[in-house]
Design an enzyme around this catalytic site. Structure first.
Site, PDB file in Angstrom:
ATOM      1  N   CYS A 177      12.552  -2.748  -8.526  1.00 57.58           N
ATOM      2  CA  CYS A 177      11.900  -4.053  -8.655  1.00 57.58           C
ATOM      3  C   CYS A 177      12.673  -4.835  -9.710  1.00 57.58           C
ATOM      4  O   CYS A 177      13.348  -4.250 -10.556  1.00 57.58           O
ATOM      5  CB  CYS A 177      10.460  -3.905  -9.124  1.00 57.58           C
ATOM      6  SG  CYS A 177       9.480  -2.861  -8.045  1.00 57.58           S
ATOM      7  N   CYS A 187       5.929  -4.137 -13.094  1.00 56.84           N
ATOM      8  CA  CYS A 187       4.594  -4.558 -13.507  1.00 56.84           C
ATOM      9  C   CYS A 187       3.909  -3.363 -14.163  1.00 56.84           C
ATOM     10  O   CYS A 187       3.929  -2.262 -13.608  1.00 56.84           O
ATOM     11  CB  CYS A 187       3.786  -5.011 -12.303  1.00 56.84           C
ATOM     12  SG  CYS A 187       4.703  -6.132 -11.246  1.00 56.84           S
ATOM     13  N   ASP A 241      -6.352   0.184  -8.953  1.00 58.00           N
ATOM     14  CA  ASP A 241      -6.422   1.553  -8.425  1.00 58.00           C
ATOM     15  C   ASP A 241      -6.607   2.580  -9.544  1.00 58.00           C
ATOM     16  O   ASP A 241      -6.288   2.313 -10.708  1.00 58.00           O
ATOM     17  CB  ASP A 241      -5.134   1.880  -7.661  1.00 58.00           C
ATOM     18  CG  ASP A 241      -5.046   1.112  -6.354  1.00 58.00           C
ATOM     19  OD1 ASP A 241      -6.110   0.778  -5.797  1.00 58.00           O
ATOM     20  OD2 ASP A 241      -3.919   0.849  -5.901  1.00 58.00           O
ATOM     21  N   ARG A 291      -0.982   5.073   7.916  1.00 58.41           N
ATOM     22  CA  ARG A 291      -2.391   5.332   7.609  1.00 58.41           C
ATOM     23  C   ARG A 291      -3.303   4.731   8.665  1.00 58.41           C
ATOM     24  O   ARG A 291      -4.126   5.395   9.239  1.00 58.41           O
ATOM     25  CB  ARG A 291      -2.711   4.755   6.215  1.00 58.41           C
ATOM     26  CG  ARG A 291      -4.196   4.690   5.917  1.00 58.41           C
ATOM     27  CD  ARG A 291      -4.474   4.530   4.446  1.00 58.41           C
ATOM     28  NE  ARG A 291      -3.882   5.626   3.708  1.00 58.41           N
ATOM     29  CZ  ARG A 291      -3.471   5.558   2.448  1.00 58.41           C
ATOM     30  NH1 ARG A 291      -3.576   4.437   1.782  1.00 58.41           N
ATOM     31  NH2 ARG A 291      -2.960   6.601   1.842  1.00 58.41           N
ATOM     32  N   TYR A 292      -3.163   3.461   8.915  1.00 51.98           N
ATOM     33  CA  TYR A 292      -4.007   2.785   9.907  1.00 51.98           C
ATOM     34  C   TYR A 292      -3.333   2.908  11.272  1.00 51.98           C
ATOM     35  O   TYR A 292      -2.108   3.010  11.360  1.00 51.98           O
ATOM     36  CB  TYR A 292      -4.178   1.314   9.531  1.00 51.98           C
ATOM     37  CG  TYR A 292      -4.725   1.104   8.149  1.00 51.98           C
ATOM     38  CD1 TYR A 292      -6.084   1.235   7.873  1.00 51.98           C
ATOM     39  CD2 TYR A 292      -3.874   0.790   7.090  1.00 51.98           C
ATOM     40  CE1 TYR A 292      -6.585   1.039   6.599  1.00 51.98           C
ATOM     41  CE2 TYR A 292      -4.367   0.594   5.810  1.00 51.98           C
ATOM     42  CZ  TYR A 292      -5.724   0.720   5.569  1.00 51.98           C
ATOM     43  OH  TYR A 292      -6.200   0.539   4.306  1.00 51.98           O
ATOM     44  N   ASP A 348      -9.055  -0.259  -2.772  1.00 49.02           N
ATOM     45  CA  ASP A 348      -8.189   0.623  -1.981  1.00 49.02           C
ATOM     46  C   ASP A 348      -8.619   2.030  -2.371  1.00 49.02           C
ATOM     47  O   ASP A 348      -8.312   2.524  -3.456  1.00 49.02           O
ATOM     48  CB  ASP A 348      -6.711   0.361  -2.300  1.00 49.02           C
ATOM     49  CG  ASP A 348      -5.834   0.596  -1.088  1.00 49.02           C
ATOM     50  OD1 ASP A 348      -6.281   1.296  -0.155  1.00 49.02           O
ATOM     51  OD2 ASP A 348      -4.694   0.084  -1.067  1.00 49.02           O
ATOM     52  N   ARG A 369      -0.525   0.082  12.076  1.00 47.36           N
ATOM     53  CA  ARG A 369       0.362  -0.406  11.027  1.00 47.36           C
ATOM     54  C   ARG A 369       1.140   0.743  10.390  1.00 47.36           C
ATOM     55  O   ARG A 369       0.637   1.863  10.332  1.00 47.36           O
ATOM     56  CB  ARG A 369      -0.445  -1.057   9.888  1.00 47.36           C
ATOM     57  CG  ARG A 369      -0.789  -2.496  10.103  1.00 47.36           C
ATOM     58  CD  ARG A 369      -2.078  -2.849   9.395  1.00 47.36           C
ATOM     59  NE  ARG A 369      -3.228  -2.358  10.133  1.00 47.36           N
ATOM     60  CZ  ARG A 369      -4.463  -2.313   9.649  1.00 47.36           C
ATOM     61  NH1 ARG A 369      -4.712  -2.720   8.435  1.00 47.36           N
ATOM     62  NH2 ARG A 369      -5.454  -1.854  10.391  1.00 47.36           N
ATOM     63  N   CYS A 428       1.358  -1.429 -11.965  1.00 49.54           N
ATOM     64  CA  CYS A 428       1.816  -1.059 -10.619  1.00 49.54           C
ATOM     65  C   CYS A 428       1.110   0.184 -10.099  1.00 49.54           C
ATOM     66  O   CYS A 428       0.972   1.185 -10.789  1.00 49.54           O
ATOM     67  CB  CYS A 428       3.312  -0.798 -10.645  1.00 49.54           C
ATOM     68  SG  CYS A 428       3.951  -0.311  -9.032  1.00 49.54           S
ATOM     69  N   ARG A 474       2.312   2.000  -7.694  1.00 45.81           N
ATOM     70  CA  ARG A 474       3.332   3.024  -7.369  1.00 45.81           C
ATOM     71  C   ARG A 474       4.169   3.328  -8.603  1.00 45.81           C
ATOM     72  O   ARG A 474       5.380   3.520  -8.536  1.00 45.81           O
ATOM     73  CB  ARG A 474       4.215   2.558  -6.213  1.00 45.81           C
ATOM     74  CG  ARG A 474       3.462   2.387  -4.932  1.00 45.81           C
ATOM     75  CD  ARG A 474       4.321   2.566  -3.686  1.00 45.81           C
ATOM     76  NE  ARG A 474       3.504   2.286  -2.523  1.00 45.81           N
ATOM     77  CZ  ARG A 474       3.612   1.180  -1.784  1.00 45.81           C
ATOM     78  NH1 ARG A 474       4.526   0.286  -2.063  1.00 45.81           N
ATOM     79  NH2 ARG A 474       2.801   0.991  -0.753  1.00 45.81           N
ATOM     80  N   LYS A 481      -8.514   0.329   2.563  1.00 42.66           N
ATOM     81  CA  LYS A 481      -9.143  -0.812   1.876  1.00 42.66           C
ATOM     82  C   LYS A 481     -10.591  -0.966   2.303  1.00 42.66           C
ATOM     83  O   LYS A 481     -10.892  -1.024   3.490  1.00 42.66           O
ATOM     84  CB  LYS A 481      -8.364  -2.091   2.178  1.00 42.66           C
ATOM     85  CG  LYS A 481      -6.961  -2.043   1.640  1.00 42.66           C
ATOM     86  CD  LYS A 481      -6.194  -3.288   2.030  1.00 42.66           C
ATOM     87  CE  LYS A 481      -4.716  -3.062   1.825  1.00 42.66           C
ATOM     88  NZ  LYS A 481      -4.142  -2.148   2.839  1.00 42.66           N
TER      89      LYS A 481
HETATM   90  S1  SF4 Z   1       3.589  -4.127  -8.359  1.00 49.39           S
HETATM   91 FE1  SF4 Z   1       4.958  -2.320  -8.524  1.00 49.39          FE
HETATM   92  S2  SF4 Z   1       6.167  -2.335  -6.680  1.00 49.39           S
HETATM   93 FE2  SF4 Z   1       5.266  -4.383  -6.881  1.00 49.39          FE
HETATM   94  S3  SF4 Z   1       6.811  -5.579  -7.983  1.00 49.39           S
HETATM   95 FE3  SF4 Z   1       5.402  -4.774  -9.505  1.00 49.39          FE
HETATM   96  S4  SF4 Z   1       6.354  -2.856 -10.169  1.00 49.39           S
HETATM   97 FE4  SF4 Z   1       7.324  -3.421  -8.258  1.00 49.39          FE
END
Ligand code: SF4
Length: 452
Positions: free
Chosen positions: A154, A158, A322, A141-142, A359, A145, A161, A163, A366
């Site tokens: 994972c 989370c 997000d 994207r940038y 973001d 980077r 998350c 993603r 960002k």
């Molecule tokens: S934020 Fe998403 S990618 Fe990062 S550790 Fe938690 S579940 Fe996994």
């Protein structure tokens, strides 16, 4: 095992279910047994083994109920976890004081039915990463980077998350062939100096798998720094072993950004993990997400930032949540973040204050969002205000010492004004190198293509 939190608050002992089943860790690292073992509890020796923690993650609603029987009268989470997978390490589950949404660790780890309620403006990929993916599994994207999706796995999924569309839907890691394609792209684009290894969580990979990625990327001469984005020090601190640190040291400069959201996550285990990484010469940053009901009070962020700096972790970003499907119940107003930043300035050293960023949707990247410190300006003075509300006139240099001043060009295209009343939702710079590449390389990319 943790018995006290860093804030001095007494933490409960890990909850033990009625029946104890101890499972051997998988022989070669983090492959998830299927089905996962039922009960995540073991001897202290096993508890400290990250592979045991991985193998004994809470993966199903049935396992969750055995760990937290008080949830028995709640909703059936089966349809929810089939859409957005659940995994909680026994360690992270042990940080839950109360099995209800008033507990910040519970909220971040345990699925809630609100995840299925999405306003129409949310999308699975609001940052449009899939469209900035010239090679599957790598986001560019940038200009300088690139981000590599090293795995979709994972240790703990989370609930907030960004993603969510890929994390845990298939637990896979990057193939050698894909890594080679990415390395070739980096070779062909020497303007990329900074490569971020992300996922999923790359520190859930076996050490030899991670080393394969680091060593291959290190072979590209134009890559100056490699960053690893990981929540492992927070949810699986046992993974930070001497062996891992020794391996990472071989590929310096390596930076690590971790993801603490709440001071309760700063435990003896997680702080030791950070210290081991810092002692291995890894500069540590932290990226928090502003989450409603979890850390959206200024005092909580202040305590978190103080604790991080004390443990040699620099608070780097505080993200606005997000616009991603499944996380609307965590989203705060932007004004909440600005209030928090207003509170922090003056109370904490600049070193301990993260940058509050949005973001941006549409792949805008960002955007820092700050309270307004610039009050007004004339050619001779700029009026600034400090955190106390004190107004200070800052004298500008005299014109004769400045040399010729370029006159601003008149605005030729209207645009931002239309956004104020919702007539337009995005303005894209047509000449952008990134958008040109995006049109040529990946008109309809797919993030999940990046892993095999
Ligand atoms: S934020 Fe998403 S990618 Fe990062 S550790 Fe938690 S579940 Fe996994």
């Amino acid at each position: 095992m943790i018995m006290t939190s860093d804030s001095g608050e007494a933490a409960p002992k890990p909850m033990r279910p009625a029946e104890i089943v101890e499972d051997e860790p998988p022989p070669s690292g983090c492959t998830l047994p299927s089905p996962a073992p039922a009960i995540p509890i073991g001897s202290p020796k096993k508890w400290d083994d990250w592979r045991w923690q991985m193998a004994n993650r809470i993966r199903s609603p049935q396992q969750l109920l055995r760990f937290f029987p008080e949830l028995r009268n709640g909703s059936d989470l089966t349809p929810l976890v089939s859409k957005y997978p659940m995994a909680i390490t026994p360690y992270y589950a042990s940080l839950i004081h109360e099995a209800n949404p008033g507990d910040p660790i519970f909220q971040m780890a345990v699925p809630q039915m609100q995840e299925l309620i999405d306003p129409p403006f949310l999308s699975p990929d609001p940052l449009e990463e899939c469209h900035d993916m010239p090679v599957p599994g790598m986001v560019h994207r940038y200009p300088d980077r690139a981000l590599v999706i090293a795995t979709t796995m994972c240790s703990t999924y989370c609930r907030h998350c960004t993603r969510k569309r890929v994390a845990g839907t298939r637990e896979t890691s990057i193939s050698k062939r894909r890594l080679e394609q990415i390395a070739e792209y980096l070779q062909q684009h020497p303007q990329i100096h900074d490569v971020i290894i992300s996922g999923g969580d790359p520190l859930t990979l076996r050490t030899d798998q991670l080393e394969m990625i680091l060593s291959r990327i290190r072979q590209v001469p134009s890559v100056q720094i490699i960053r690893i984005g990981t929540r492992v020090p927070v949810v699986l601190p046992q993974r930070i072993t001497e062996n891992l640190c020794r391996m990472i040291q071989k590929y310096h400069p390596i930076w690590i950004n971790t993801h603490f959201n709440h001071p309760r996550e700063l435990t003896p285990e997680s702080t030791q993990a950070c210290q081991m990484l810092a002692n291995a010469g890894v500069p540590l940053g932290n990226q928090s997400v502003l989450l409603k009901g979890i850390n959206d009070r200024p005092q909580i962020i202040e305590e978190l930032c103080r604790g991080l700096v004390r443990n040699r972790v620099r608070p780097y970003y505080l993200y606005q949540c997000d616009l991603v499907r499944g996380v609307e119940h965590f989203r705060t107003r932007l004004s909440r973040g600005i209030e928090i930043m207003e509170y922090l300035r003056g109370r904490l050293s600049g070193l301990a204050i993260p940058l509050f960023v949005v973001d941006a949707p549409h792949g805008g990247g960002k955007i820092p969002v700050l309270p307004t410190y610039l009050v007004t300006q004339s050619p001779t003075h700029t009026v600034l205000r400090n955190y106390e509300g004190m107004l200070i006139a800052y004298p500008e240099p005299h014109e004769e010492t400045m040399g010729p001043v370029e006159e601003p060009k008149p605005e030729s295209s209207p645009g931002v004004w239309e956004m104020l009343d919702g007539q337009n939702s995005v303005i894209r710079p047509e000449q952008s190198v990134r958008l040109t590449r995006r049109r040529q390389c990946c008109p309809a990319g797919n993030l999940s293509e990046g892993v095999e």
